[in-house]
Design a protein around this motif. Sequence first.
Motif, PDB file in Angstrom:
ATOM      1  N   THR A  74      -0.934   6.100 -10.750  1.00 32.90           N
ATOM      2  CA  THR A  74      -0.881   7.361 -11.417  1.00 32.90           C
ATOM      3  C   THR A  74       0.534   7.681 -11.368  1.00 32.90           C
ATOM      4  O   THR A  74       0.988   8.678 -12.259  1.00 32.90           O
ATOM      5  CB  THR A  74      -1.721   8.368 -10.458  1.00 32.90           C
ATOM      6  N   ASP A  75       1.386   7.052 -10.755  1.00 27.51           N
ATOM      7  CA  ASP A  75       2.915   7.672 -10.818  1.00 27.51           C
ATOM      8  C   ASP A  75       3.602   6.613 -11.767  1.00 27.51           C
ATOM      9  O   ASP A  75       4.318   7.154 -12.470  1.00 27.51           O
ATOM     10  CB  ASP A  75       3.513   7.440  -9.236  1.00 27.51           C
ATOM     11  N   THR A  76       3.536   5.507 -11.563  1.00 30.52           N
ATOM     12  CA  THR A  76       4.021   4.339 -12.392  1.00 30.52           C
ATOM     13  C   THR A  76       3.533   3.923 -13.447  1.00 30.52           C
ATOM     14  O   THR A  76       4.209   3.340 -14.455  1.00 30.52           O
ATOM     15  CB  THR A  76       4.700   3.077 -11.533  1.00 30.52           C
ATOM     16  N   ALA A  77       2.185   4.221 -13.805  1.00 34.15           N
ATOM     17  CA  ALA A  77       1.215   3.704 -14.864  1.00 34.15           C
ATOM     18  C   ALA A  77       1.314   2.126 -14.883  1.00 34.15           C
ATOM     19  O   ALA A  77       0.729   1.500 -15.854  1.00 34.15           O
ATOM     20  CB  ALA A  77       1.661   4.044 -16.214  1.00 34.15           C
ATOM     21  N   ALA A  78       1.371   1.566 -13.777  1.00 31.01           N
ATOM     22  CA  ALA A  78       1.110   0.146 -13.875  1.00 31.01           C
ATOM     23  C   ALA A  78      -0.222  -0.177 -13.712  1.00 31.01           C
ATOM     24  O   ALA A  78      -1.079   0.782 -13.102  1.00 31.01           O
ATOM     25  CB  ALA A  78       1.679  -0.474 -12.389  1.00 31.01           C
ATOM     26  N   GLU A  79      -0.771  -1.008 -14.426  1.00 33.14           N
ATOM     27  CA  GLU A  79      -2.245  -1.595 -14.598  1.00 33.14           C
ATOM     28  C   GLU A  79      -2.347  -2.759 -13.954  1.00 33.14           C
ATOM     29  O   GLU A  79      -1.844  -3.575 -13.995  1.00 33.14           O
ATOM     30  CB  GLU A  79      -2.429  -1.407 -16.132  1.00 33.14           C
ATOM     31  N   SER A  80      -3.791  -2.612 -13.555  1.00 31.77           N
ATOM     32  CA  SER A  80      -4.281  -3.811 -12.818  1.00 31.77           C
ATOM     33  C   SER A  80      -4.943  -4.787 -13.847  1.00 31.77           C
ATOM     34  O   SER A  80      -5.141  -4.420 -15.211  1.00 31.77           O
ATOM     35  CB  SER A  80      -5.465  -3.595 -11.872  1.00 31.77           C
ATOM     36  N   ASN A  81      -5.399  -5.964 -13.661  1.00 29.68           N
ATOM     37  CA  ASN A  81      -6.473  -6.667 -14.489  1.00 29.68           C
ATOM     38  C   ASN A  81      -7.566  -6.115 -14.443  1.00 29.68           C
ATOM     39  O   ASN A  81      -7.831  -5.230 -13.906  1.00 29.68           O
ATOM     40  CB  ASN A  81      -6.742  -8.106 -13.884  1.00 29.68           C
ATOM     41  N   GLU A  82      -8.428  -6.490 -15.559  1.00 34.41           N
ATOM     42  CA  GLU A  82      -9.728  -5.883 -15.825  1.00 34.41           C
ATOM     43  C   GLU A  82     -10.823  -6.576 -15.112  1.00 34.41           C
ATOM     44  O   GLU A  82     -10.617  -7.903 -15.017  1.00 34.41           O
ATOM     45  CB  GLU A  82     -10.036  -5.635 -17.151  1.00 34.41           C
ATOM     46  N   SER A 128      -3.029  -9.283 -12.769  1.00 33.66           N
ATOM     47  CA  SER A 128      -2.016  -8.545 -13.889  1.00 33.66           C
ATOM     48  C   SER A 128      -0.758  -8.869 -13.304  1.00 33.66           C
ATOM     49  O   SER A 128      -0.303  -9.021 -12.106  1.00 33.66           O
ATOM     50  CB  SER A 128      -2.224  -7.055 -13.396  1.00 33.66           C
ATOM     51  N   ALA A 129       0.163  -8.849 -14.568  1.00 37.60           N
ATOM     52  CA  ALA A 129       1.703  -9.022 -14.092  1.00 37.60           C
ATOM     53  C   ALA A 129       2.375  -8.059 -13.393  1.00 37.60           C
ATOM     54  O   ALA A 129       3.484  -8.111 -12.932  1.00 37.60           O
ATOM     55  CB  ALA A 129       2.216  -9.255 -15.584  1.00 37.60           C
ATOM     56  N   THR A 130       1.717  -6.790 -13.471  1.00 39.76           N
ATOM     57  CA  THR A 130       2.414  -5.739 -12.447  1.00 39.76           C
ATOM     58  C   THR A 130       2.332  -5.719 -10.970  1.00 39.76           C
ATOM     59  O   THR A 130       2.761  -5.064 -10.237  1.00 39.76           O
ATOM     60  CB  THR A 130       1.513  -4.384 -13.151  1.00 39.76           C
ATOM     61  N   GLY A 131       1.376  -6.790 -10.635  1.00 39.86           N
ATOM     62  CA  GLY A 131       1.303  -6.802  -9.201  1.00 39.86           C
ATOM     63  C   GLY A 131      -0.039  -6.211  -8.688  1.00 39.86           C
ATOM     64  O   GLY A 131      -0.202  -6.322  -7.353  1.00 39.86           O
TER      65      GLY A 131
END
Length: 185
Positions: A171-179, A95-98
Amino acid sequence: MSEPTERPVLSGLVALVGVGLVVGLLAGITALMGTKVLGVGGGGADSTQNASSGQSLFLPDPVQTDTPSGPLMTLDPNSPTPSVTPSDGGSSAPSATGITLLAGQTQVAAMGQIDLTGVYPDGEGAILQVQRFEDGSWVDFPVTVSVGNQTFATYVMTSRPGENKFRVVDTDTAAESNEVVVTVG
């Protein structure tokens, strides 16, 4: 001479006690000799010396070790983006979110354990919610995991047959991982 039939019960008890003493004495002597022959027991300097010369197990004294301060699993940002094949349970890229998520299995039986692990370099202490893709949208799965030392690990179990897609969301930042995709059944 008197006849032995005058006190038959007393004579029988005396004979029984006598036989018991003889049998017990013989059993004790046999056990004592057996322990000497087999080398069981201890006591003398000989047995201590023989035991120390034939040690088969050595336990070193415990020493303090340094704990790693960084993550146990890292991804070098200067290297090309690693390609994760479906056989590792991942999608095509992190994911681009890290948040990078990996599945330990690609196929399990119904209610089989699916190990989810990953790295979240910027999320120390974050709580991640596991989600599953159902009917066109992401739905919270009843599992959360915390990030410690920039890594996380948990597991899920499901009986829903077919391909199951999972991801984690901060849960705090809504950053998502890859699936990741795991086939159940």
